[in-house]
Design an enzyme around this catalytic site. Structure first.
Site, PDB file in Angstrom:
ATOM      1  N   ASN A 170       8.991 -12.072 -43.174  1.00 12.29           N
ATOM      2  CA  ASN A 170       7.780 -12.339 -42.463  1.00 12.29           C
ATOM      3  C   ASN A 170       8.082 -12.239 -41.350  1.00 12.29           C
ATOM      4  OD1 ASN A 170       8.516 -15.244 -41.339  1.00 12.29           O
ATOM      5  ND2 ASN A 170       9.299 -15.355 -43.466  1.00 12.29           N
ATOM      6  N   LYS A 219      12.903 -27.717 -39.539  1.00 10.34           N
ATOM      7  CA  LYS A 219      12.482 -27.003 -38.303  1.00 10.34           C
ATOM      8  C   LYS A 219      11.141 -26.763 -37.928  1.00 10.34           C
ATOM      9  CE  LYS A 219      12.886 -22.394 -37.755  1.00 10.34           C
ATOM     10  NZ  LYS A 219      13.678 -21.192 -37.733  1.00 10.34           N
ATOM     11  N   LYS A 241       8.057 -25.671 -34.783  1.00  8.60           N
ATOM     12  CA  LYS A 241       7.995 -24.708 -33.446  1.00  8.60           C
ATOM     13  C   LYS A 241       7.462 -25.346 -32.288  1.00  8.60           C
ATOM     14  CE  LYS A 241       8.106 -21.130 -36.352  1.00  8.60           C
ATOM     15  NZ  LYS A 241       9.162 -20.326 -36.184  1.00  8.60           N
ATOM     16  N   ASP A 267      12.246 -24.153 -32.422  1.00  5.02           N
ATOM     17  CA  ASP A 267      12.075 -22.662 -32.368  1.00  5.02           C
ATOM     18  C   ASP A 267      10.943 -22.329 -31.534  1.00  5.02           C
ATOM     19  OD1 ASP A 267      11.933 -20.036 -32.652  1.00  5.02           O
ATOM     20  OD2 ASP A 267      11.558 -19.978 -34.852  1.00  5.02           O
ATOM     21  N   GLU A 299      16.363 -22.947 -30.578  1.00  4.02           N
ATOM     22  CA  GLU A 299      16.375 -21.526 -31.179  1.00  4.02           C
ATOM     23  C   GLU A 299      15.262 -20.557 -30.311  1.00  4.02           C
ATOM     24  OE1 GLU A 299      14.594 -18.952 -34.972  1.00  4.02           O
ATOM     25  OE2 GLU A 299      15.284 -21.049 -35.228  1.00  4.02           O
ATOM     26  N   GLU A 330      17.400 -13.236 -34.748  1.00  2.06           N
ATOM     27  CA  GLU A 330      16.351 -12.810 -35.784  1.00  2.06           C
ATOM     28  C   GLU A 330      15.663 -11.519 -35.369  1.00  2.06           C
ATOM     29  OE1 GLU A 330      12.439 -14.868 -36.111  1.00  2.06           O
ATOM     30  OE2 GLU A 330      13.807 -16.396 -36.179  1.00  2.06           O
ATOM     31  N   ASP A 373      18.943 -10.785 -39.594  1.00  2.00           N
ATOM     32  CA  ASP A 373      18.228 -10.743 -41.087  1.00  2.00           C
ATOM     33  C   ASP A 373      18.402  -9.310 -41.441  1.00  2.00           C
ATOM     34  OD1 ASP A 373      16.446 -10.551 -43.020  1.00  2.00           O
ATOM     35  OD2 ASP A 373      14.770 -11.351 -42.090  1.00  2.00           O
ATOM     36  N   HIS A 426      17.707 -15.431 -40.860  1.00  2.00           N
ATOM     37  CA  HIS A 426      16.201 -15.629 -40.834  1.00  2.00           C
ATOM     38  C   HIS A 426      15.586 -15.127 -42.036  1.00  2.00           C
ATOM     39  CE1 HIS A 426      12.380 -13.486 -40.076  1.00  2.00           C
ATOM     40  NE2 HIS A 426      11.990 -14.637 -39.580  1.00  2.00           N
ATOM     41  N   GLU A 438      18.072 -19.601 -43.992  1.00  2.00           N
ATOM     42  CA  GLU A 438      16.519 -20.338 -43.749  1.00  2.00           C
ATOM     43  C   GLU A 438      15.802 -20.434 -45.193  1.00  2.00           C
ATOM     44  OE1 GLU A 438      13.096 -20.010 -40.476  1.00  2.00           O
ATOM     45  OE2 GLU A 438      13.908 -17.970 -41.289  1.00  2.00           O
TER      46      GLU A 438
END
Length: 388
Positions: free
Chosen positions: A53, A181, A183, A212, A238, A264, A291, A321, A340
């Site tokens: 994603n 986690k 945002k 993040d 992050e 990531e 990733d 990620h 993750e």
């Protein structure tokens, strides 16, 4: 043996959520099936792959460049020395014919997605889980099926308040996660700090929060957040700034002593090497999130791991990620620090095989051939539609 066909379909994974930089209202991914002429249990062996994603489906690049190169190749040039299995390294080289160095953008996603399907097929032909194959070929010989996972969530969305955020995070804790986690950077600092306080208020001893920023901040804002976040014992801070702004990352270490995480959105070994050379990351505490599904696949990821070893970094500092089973297999087979996880988002492509549960922050991988997609029923239904 040979590859008979490669199929691709663009699949929507849209959602009303947003991070500090993008919303996911039109997000897509590419689902790929690599069909071989090897027969197991009366059916052809098919390898599956998809991209993570946050990057859109890359079907156009696959159909125009990478899939034709493989299908036009001499089948003998794509198999290993035994002639009985595919060779992911030869296949990778074939896909990258006539591609100039640099420009590690969307093509790395297209190649990484096909590469995932190839490795799935290779392990299935061998009749072993991918993590076992990786441990035997590139690791210690013995995989560690028990892998640390953290729950990624805490996105911004319409109507969200602190109560809903806490309910979301509590649901992850109730399912066995010990690290969650959320945002930051998509709201004012004061609101983000209030949200952090809300989540920390429900966590118990041994449970931690990571935050993040998704690359949102300039240097001054990153420092302002770093100084504010220093009051907390966070699992990590992050991607505060642009992923290629290595000077920002290097400067920030002077203002934030606790762990940071990034990587990531770096899509090649060369970019990862520049991060290690110039971003001031600390191998005793910071985390790397490369990733493989976005960065040319496992073939390139192995080169990245070799580079990290040369620069004194342990594989255990890598927590990729993406939340997909490919990275879970890499973590178990090659000794990464974890993976993750998206317990509720981007389904059916996130998550684990049916019956796998999180216990004290860890999952134990089952004994399934290949990457194990067939063990996740909702995901495998999507894959079978493509294959059929």
């Amino acid at each position: 043996m040979r590859i008979v066909e490669i199929r691709e379909r663009t699949v929507p994974i849209s959602s009303s959520i947003r991070n500090a930089y993008i919303d996911f209202s039109r997000m897509t991914l590419s689902l790929v099936a690599v069909v071989t002429d090897v027969i197991r249990d009366g059916k052809p062996v098919i390898g599956y792959g998809f991209n993570s994603n946050g990057r859109y489906g890359q079907g156009c690049l696959m159909r125009e460049r990478f899939i034709p190169r493989l299908l036009e190749a001499n089948p003998e040039d794509l198999v290993d020395e035994s002639g009985e299995n595919l060779d992911p390294f030869r296949i990778w080289d074939r896909m990258m014919i006539n591609e100039k160095p640099g420009g590690h953008g969307e093509r790395s996603v297209a190649v990484g997605t096909i590469d995932m399907a190839v490795w799935d097929a290779v392990a299935k032909i061998e009749g072993v889980p991918l993590f076992q194959l990786l441990a035997e070929r590139f690791g210690s010989g013995e995989p560690d099926r028990k892998v640390f996972v953290y729950a990624a969530g805490g996105y911004y969305y319409p109507g969200q308040d602190d109560s809903k955020l806490k309910d979301e995070m509590q649901s992850y804790i109730d399912r066995g996660y010990t690290v969650v986690k959320k945002k930051i950077g998509g709201a004012a600092l004061e609101e983000d700090l209030r949200r952090i306080d809300s989540v920390l208020g429900i966590l118990q001893d041994g449970q931690m929060l990571a935050v993040d920023a998704n690359g949102r901040f300039d240097l001054d804002t990153a420092i302002t957040y770093a100084e504010a976040l220093s009051r907390y014992d966070l699992f990590w801070y992050e991607e505060p700034g642009d992923p290629l702004d290595f000077e920002l990352q290097a400067t920030l270490r002077n203002y934030y002593e606790r762990p940071m995480a990034t990587g990531e959105n770096l899509f090649s070994m060369q970019d990862a090497r520049n991060l290690i050379r110039y971003a001031g990351l600390r191998p005793d505490r910071d985390w790397l999130q490369f990733d493989c599904a976005l960065s040319y696949g496992l073939v390139e990821y192995l080169r990245t791991l070799d580079m990290l070893h040369q620069h004194g970094w342990s594989r255990s500092r890598c927590i990729p990620h993406g939340g997909h089973q490919m990275s879970l297999n890499i973590a178990a087979g090659l000794g990464l620090g974890g993976n993750e996880s998206y317990p509720d988002l981007f389904q059916p492509f996130g998550g684990f095989p049916d019956g796998v549960r999180v216990e004290d922050g860890y999952v134990t991988l089952p004994d399934l051939p290949g990457i194990g997609f067939e063990g996740k029923s909702d995901l495998y239904r999507e894959m079978k539609r493509l294959a059929e």
